[in-house]
Design a protein around this motif. Structure first.
Motif, PDB file in Angstrom:
ATOM      1  N   ASP A 245      -1.330  -1.864  11.425  1.00 32.40           N
ATOM      2  CA  ASP A 245      -1.786  -3.153  11.947  1.00 32.40           C
ATOM      3  C   ASP A 245      -1.346  -3.348  13.394  1.00 32.40           C
ATOM      4  OD1 ASP A 245      -2.973  -3.766   9.532  1.00 32.40           O
ATOM      5  OD2 ASP A 245      -1.278  -4.945   8.798  1.00 32.40           O
ATOM      6  N   GLU A 246      -0.113  -2.944  13.686  1.00 33.98           N
ATOM      7  CA  GLU A 246       0.423  -3.122  15.036  1.00 33.98           C
ATOM      8  C   GLU A 246      -0.361  -2.331  16.069  1.00 33.98           C
ATOM      9  OE1 GLU A 246       4.580  -2.263  17.563  1.00 33.98           O
ATOM     10  OE2 GLU A 246       4.516  -1.922  15.385  1.00 33.98           O
ATOM     11  N   PHE A 247      -0.747  -1.100  15.707  1.00 30.66           N
ATOM     12  CA  PHE A 247      -1.360  -0.210  16.690  1.00 30.66           C
ATOM     13  C   PHE A 247      -2.868  -0.015  16.496  1.00 30.66           C
ATOM     14  CE2 PHE A 247       3.134   1.259  16.688  1.00 30.66           C
ATOM     15  CZ  PHE A 247       3.410   1.025  18.034  1.00 30.66           C
ATOM     16  N   GLY A 248      -3.476  -0.769  15.586  1.00 35.96           N
ATOM     17  CA  GLY A 248      -4.919  -0.647  15.396  1.00 35.96           C
ATOM     18  C   GLY A 248      -5.335   0.694  14.825  1.00 35.96           C
ATOM     19  N   ILE A 249      -4.612   1.143  13.810  1.00 35.49           N
ATOM     20  CA  ILE A 249      -4.851   2.443  13.165  1.00 35.49           C
ATOM     21  C   ILE A 249      -5.315   2.187  11.737  1.00 35.49           C
ATOM     22  CG2 ILE A 249      -3.734   4.572  12.379  1.00 35.49           C
ATOM     23  CD1 ILE A 249      -1.708   4.160  14.697  1.00 35.49           C
ATOM     24  N   TYR A 250      -6.277   2.964  11.272  1.00 37.88           N
ATOM     25  CA  TYR A 250      -6.717   2.838   9.888  1.00 37.88           C
ATOM     26  C   TYR A 250      -5.719   3.513   8.954  1.00 37.88           C
ATOM     27  CZ  TYR A 250     -11.291   1.171  11.422  1.00 37.88           C
ATOM     28  OH  TYR A 250     -12.305   0.430  11.974  1.00 37.88           O
ATOM     29  N   MET A 251      -5.431   2.855   7.844  1.00 39.85           N
ATOM     30  CA  MET A 251      -4.543   3.410   6.820  1.00 39.85           C
ATOM     31  C   MET A 251      -5.391   3.922   5.653  1.00 39.85           C
ATOM     32  SD  MET A 251      -1.466   1.504   4.733  1.00 39.85           S
ATOM     33  CE  MET A 251      -0.396   2.394   3.572  1.00 39.85           C
ATOM     34  N   ILE A 252      -5.288   5.234   5.384  1.00 40.91           N
ATOM     35  CA  ILE A 252      -6.038   5.858   4.295  1.00 40.91           C
ATOM     36  C   ILE A 252      -5.050   6.318   3.233  1.00 40.91           C
ATOM     37  CG2 ILE A 252      -7.634   7.695   3.638  1.00 40.91           C
ATOM     38  CD1 ILE A 252      -8.460   7.872   6.619  1.00 40.91           C
ATOM     39  N   CYS A 253      -5.192   5.805   2.024  1.00 43.14           N
ATOM     40  CA  CYS A 253      -4.351   6.246   0.915  1.00 43.14           C
ATOM     41  C   CYS A 253      -5.150   7.178   0.013  1.00 43.14           C
ATOM     42  CB  CYS A 253      -3.828   5.054   0.116  1.00 43.14           C
ATOM     43  SG  CYS A 253      -2.440   4.232   0.912  1.00 43.14           S
ATOM     44  N   ASP A 254      -4.682   8.389  -0.121  1.00 43.63           N
ATOM     45  CA  ASP A 254      -5.300   9.394  -0.971  1.00 43.63           C
ATOM     46  C   ASP A 254      -4.797   9.178  -2.397  1.00 43.63           C
ATOM     47  OD1 ASP A 254      -5.853  11.687  -2.454  1.00 43.63           O
ATOM     48  OD2 ASP A 254      -5.412  13.076  -0.824  1.00 43.63           O
ATOM     49  N   GLU A 255      -5.703   8.728  -3.274  1.00 39.71           N
ATOM     50  CA  GLU A 255      -5.357   8.524  -4.676  1.00 39.71           C
ATOM     51  C   GLU A 255      -6.213   9.404  -5.584  1.00 39.71           C
ATOM     52  OE1 GLU A 255      -4.226   4.929  -6.267  1.00 39.71           O
ATOM     53  OE2 GLU A 255      -3.055   4.331  -4.514  1.00 39.71           O
ATOM     54  N   VAL A 256      -6.542  10.589  -5.077  1.00 38.21           N
ATOM     55  CA  VAL A 256      -7.326  11.537  -5.870  1.00 38.21           C
ATOM     56  C   VAL A 256      -6.606  11.849  -7.178  1.00 38.21           C
ATOM     57  CG1 VAL A 256      -8.232  13.894  -5.928  1.00 38.21           C
ATOM     58  CG2 VAL A 256      -8.542  12.491  -3.885  1.00 38.21           C
ATOM     59  N   MET A 257      -5.295  12.033  -7.120  1.00 43.30           N
ATOM     60  CA  MET A 257      -4.502  12.253  -8.328  1.00 43.30           C
ATOM     61  C   MET A 257      -3.978  10.949  -8.924  1.00 43.30           C
ATOM     62  SD  MET A 257      -2.053  15.587  -8.145  1.00 43.30           S
ATOM     63  CE  MET A 257      -2.730  17.241  -8.197  1.00 43.30           C
ATOM     64  N   ALA A 258      -3.520  10.050  -8.086  1.00 41.83           N
ATOM     65  CA  ALA A 258      -2.747   8.898  -8.554  1.00 41.83           C
ATOM     66  C   ALA A 258      -3.601   7.726  -9.024  1.00 41.83           C
ATOM     67  CB  ALA A 258      -1.798   8.429  -7.454  1.00 41.83           C
ATOM     68  N   GLY A 259      -4.905   7.742  -8.716  1.00 36.80           N
ATOM     69  CA  GLY A 259      -5.748   6.605  -9.036  1.00 36.80           C
ATOM     70  C   GLY A 259      -6.231   6.549 -10.474  1.00 36.80           C
ATOM     71  N   PHE A 260      -6.811   5.426 -10.831  1.00 38.87           N
ATOM     72  CA  PHE A 260      -7.437   5.189 -12.132  1.00 38.87           C
ATOM     73  C   PHE A 260      -6.485   5.385 -13.308  1.00 38.87           C
ATOM     74  CE2 PHE A 260     -10.939   5.677  -9.207  1.00 38.87           C
ATOM     75  CZ  PHE A 260     -11.738   4.600  -9.569  1.00 38.87           C
ATOM     76  N   ARG A 262      -3.269   6.616 -13.610  1.00 37.59           N
ATOM     77  CA  ARG A 262      -2.244   7.661 -13.729  1.00 37.59           C
ATOM     78  C   ARG A 262      -0.833   7.091 -13.622  1.00 37.59           C
ATOM     79  NH1 ARG A 262      -1.248  11.983 -16.262  1.00 37.59           N
ATOM     80  NH2 ARG A 262      -3.474  12.433 -16.057  1.00 37.59           N
ATOM     81  N   THR A 263      -0.628   6.081 -12.776  1.00 39.30           N
ATOM     82  CA  THR A 263       0.712   5.506 -12.598  1.00 39.30           C
ATOM     83  C   THR A 263       0.947   4.270 -13.459  1.00 39.30           C
ATOM     84  OG1 THR A 263       0.091   4.042 -10.770  1.00 39.30           O
ATOM     85  CG2 THR A 263       0.718   6.314 -10.197  1.00 39.30           C
ATOM     86  N   GLY A 264      -0.037   3.907 -14.286  1.00 41.39           N
ATOM     87  CA  GLY A 264       0.096   2.719 -15.123  1.00 41.39           C
ATOM     88  C   GLY A 264      -0.588   1.496 -14.557  1.00 41.39           C
ATOM     89  N   THR A 265      -1.167   1.630 -13.368  1.00 40.38           N
ATOM     90  CA  THR A 265      -1.972   0.577 -12.753  1.00 40.38           C
ATOM     91  C   THR A 265      -3.300   1.210 -12.337  1.00 40.38           C
ATOM     92  OG1 THR A 265      -0.967   1.042 -10.590  1.00 40.38           O
ATOM     93  CG2 THR A 265       0.004  -0.731 -11.897  1.00 40.38           C
ATOM     94  N   TRP A 266      -4.296   0.377 -12.046  1.00 46.88           N
ATOM     95  CA  TRP A 266      -5.590   0.963 -11.675  1.00 46.88           C
ATOM     96  C   TRP A 266      -5.457   1.884 -10.474  1.00 46.88           C
ATOM     97  CZ3 TRP A 266      -9.818   1.396 -14.447  1.00 46.88           C
ATOM     98  CH2 TRP A 266     -10.011   0.540 -15.520  1.00 46.88           C
ATOM     99  N   PHE A 267      -4.714   1.436  -9.483  1.00 44.33           N
ATOM    100  CA  PHE A 267      -4.460   2.263  -8.308  1.00 44.33           C
ATOM    101  C   PHE A 267      -2.962   2.273  -8.031  1.00 44.33           C
ATOM    102  CE2 PHE A 267      -8.840   0.939  -7.987  1.00 44.33           C
ATOM    103  CZ  PHE A 267      -9.476   2.148  -7.722  1.00 44.33           C
ATOM    104  N   ALA A 268      -2.462   3.382  -7.530  1.00 37.44           N
ATOM    105  CA  ALA A 268      -1.020   3.510  -7.313  1.00 37.44           C
ATOM    106  C   ALA A 268      -0.514   2.490  -6.301  1.00 37.44           C
ATOM    107  CB  ALA A 268      -0.681   4.923  -6.852  1.00 37.44           C
ATOM    108  N   VAL A 269      -1.332   2.132  -5.313  1.00 31.28           N
ATOM    109  CA  VAL A 269      -0.882   1.161  -4.311  1.00 31.28           C
ATOM    110  C   VAL A 269      -0.542  -0.178  -4.951  1.00 31.28           C
ATOM    111  CG1 VAL A 269      -2.056   2.191  -2.315  1.00 31.28           C
ATOM    112  CG2 VAL A 269      -3.292   0.560  -3.779  1.00 31.28           C
ATOM    113  N   ASP A 270      -1.112  -0.452  -6.141  1.00 28.99           N
ATOM    114  CA  ASP A 270      -0.816  -1.718  -6.827  1.00 28.99           C
ATOM    115  C   ASP A 270       0.668  -1.840  -7.158  1.00 28.99           C
ATOM    116  OD1 ASP A 270      -3.545  -2.182  -6.751  1.00 28.99           O
ATOM    117  OD2 ASP A 270      -3.891  -1.492  -8.805  1.00 28.99           O
ATOM    118  N   ASN A 271       1.341  -0.696  -7.340  1.00 31.49           N
ATOM    119  CA  ASN A 271       2.768  -0.725  -7.643  1.00 31.49           C
ATOM    120  C   ASN A 271       3.602  -1.238  -6.477  1.00 31.49           C
ATOM    121  OD1 ASN A 271       3.076   0.740 -10.404  1.00 31.49           O
ATOM    122  ND2 ASN A 271       1.687   2.067  -9.243  1.00 31.49           N
ATOM    123  N   TRP A 272       3.050  -1.162  -5.269  1.00 33.27           N
ATOM    124  CA  TRP A 272       3.794  -1.584  -4.077  1.00 33.27           C
ATOM    125  C   TRP A 272       3.101  -2.721  -3.332  1.00 33.27           C
ATOM    126  CZ3 TRP A 272       3.390   3.557  -5.662  1.00 33.27           C
ATOM    127  CH2 TRP A 272       4.598   4.154  -6.042  1.00 33.27           C
TER     128      TRP A 272
END
Length: 452
Positions: A245-260, A262-272
């Motif tokens: 956000d500070e530097f105007g950069i896109y944040m891409i989270c690769d959830e090819v393994m962790a999504g849907f 696998r971590t107990g939430t729909w997406f792993a980012v939901d845990n954080w």
């Protein structure tokens, strides 16, 4: 007359495979003990001799709902009878409905889906989108990561598999950085928060050194997968979000393994509680029944392409049969409370892993979240000397452990000195405990083999 596929014997399968197939990530003459698989169901598959294997890595951490799921199979059949394929430029009901369903489960702020054929395609095209939308070239990614085997995805990967993609010159604009790995950390920190602060400060320095006006995106696995299931420390993902956000950069989270799930939430980012600009997915979206991947993006990304041409496209993106299998998969997760099962059985998995860590000399650390876990194998707990060096192993020690697991019907894989335990999300507590006893036996063998 109804068409029937041909049937094969064990000998025919092995003969044809050896004569005509080329296997990935392997020297072909060194291939040994390939399993000729005859059938599969649930968390198991069988060879032609009737030997049963428990699929404790969900094949390639993609068969999240196990083998032979009838709901998914029926969806594929029904869609095939209605419409097998149409070019991606057409509107197809099942594709549109799937995108809607994915967005309904995605983090707040996500608005559209671009479908691809798999994980590497997802990361490749997410980077293209970030570069087109930002007008910038550079992409930062982490060492000890894997994002796919295509040229750009291969280059942004941070493990040794990127070397083949770098032959003849790397893809332009790729810069790697070191992320936190607490178990292998050489600096002593007072707390997890202090470790996070250090690595975020180092990344900020690197962003400035690379010229923040030149950086299109930072791509990272939400939870590092094939390189040992390394979880981000407290505040790290939120810190990267803040830097982007500070530097105007896109944040891409690769959830090819962790999504849907696998971590107990729909997406792993939901845990954080973090919402990136793009989430790439594949594998678990339809449990691997028909190849499918995609990019979930927020309005910040989407809005650029309202008036600017999206220079991305694939013949088979959003294939109707793949979308049907994904729609059925997501409905299965919803209807059968699969996420609840992951949280429940995942807790048991964590307890079992901690017991194994206490018991076995060869277990340096266990790392886990949901049904996503790895064991860090060492020769010495005190020195943390791994049984195989990262990226340069010439001993074959880890392969010996995997082979021993396979011998006892516990099917898994790993890299360097780690082995994965990532069973299908439908596994029961009883099935898990049965297989952890097998793993206990393997680790007893490894204690004697490597920790003498």
């Amino acid at each position: 007359m109804t068409y029937k596929l041909p049937k094969f014997t064990r000998e025919e399968v092995l003969e044809m495979d050896h004569k005509y197939n080329v296997h990935s990530w392997s020297a072909q003459k060194a291939l040994k003990n390939i399993i000729p698989v005859e059938k599969s169901e649930g968390i198991y598959f069988w060879d032609y001799n009737g030997k049963r294997y428990a699929d404790m890595c969900s094949q390639l951490v993609n068969m999240n709902l196990g083998h032979g799921n009838q709901q998914i199979i029926d969806a594929i059949k029904e869609q095939a009878e209605q419409l097998c394929f149409i070019a991606p430029g057409q509107a197809v009901g099942i594709r549109a409905a799937l995108a809607k369903k994915i967005i309904e489960h995605a983090p707040e702020g996500m608005s559209r889906v671009f479908f691809t054929n798999g994980g590497a395609d997802s990361n490749e095209n997410a980077i293209k989108m970030a570069r087109q939308a930002s007008g910038k070239q550079k992409v930062l990614s982490m060492y000890r990561s894997y994002h796919g085997a295509t040229i750009t995805a291969g280059n942004v990967s941070g493990d040794s598999r990127r070397f083949a993609a770098e032959i003849g010159g790397s893809a332009p604009g790729i810069v790697h950085f070191f992320g936190p790995f607490p178990y292998r950390e050489e600096i002593e920190f007072e707390s997890e928060e202090a470790l996070t602060e250090y690595y975020l400060k180092m990344l900020r320095k690197q962003i400035i050194a690379e010229g923040h006006n030149n950086i299109a995106a930072i791509i990272l696995e939400t939870v590092i997968g094939a390189n040992g299931v390394i979880l981000p420390p407290k505040g790290y993902l939120a810190g990267i979000r803040a830097l982007c956000d500070e530097f105007g950069i896109y944040m891409i989270c690769d959830e090819v393994m962790a999504g849907f799930g696998r971590t107990g939430t729909w997406f792993a980012v939901d845990n954080w509680n973090v919402s990136p600009d793009m989430i790439t997915f594949a594998k678990g979206v339809n449990s691997g029944y028909v190849q499918l991947g995609g990019i979930i993006m927020n309005e910040k990304v989407v809005s650029h392409f309202d008036d600017n041409v999206l220079q991305c496209g694939l013949t088979y993106q959003g294939h109707p049969l793949a979308c049907a299998s994904a729609y059925a998969s997501i409905e299965y997760i919803e209807e059968n409370k699969v996420l609840d099962n992951v949280q429940k059985v995942g807790k048991v998995l964590g307890e079992c892993l901690e017991e194994l860590a206490k018991k076995h000399a060869c277990v340096g650390e266990v790392r886990y979240i949901g049904l996503f876990s790895a064991i860090d194998l060492v020769k010495n707990k005190e020195t943390k000397e791994p049984i195989a060096e990262y990226g340069i192993d010439t001993t074959g020690n880890q392969k010996k452990v995997v082979a021993k697991c396979k011998e006892l019907g516990f099917y898994t894989y790993g890299r360097d000195n780690c082995i994965q335990i990532c069973p299908p999300l439908i596994i029961t507590e009883e099935e898990l405990r049965e297989q952890m006893k097998v793993l206990d036996e393997v680790l007893t063998w490894a204690d004697n083999e490597f920790c003498k």
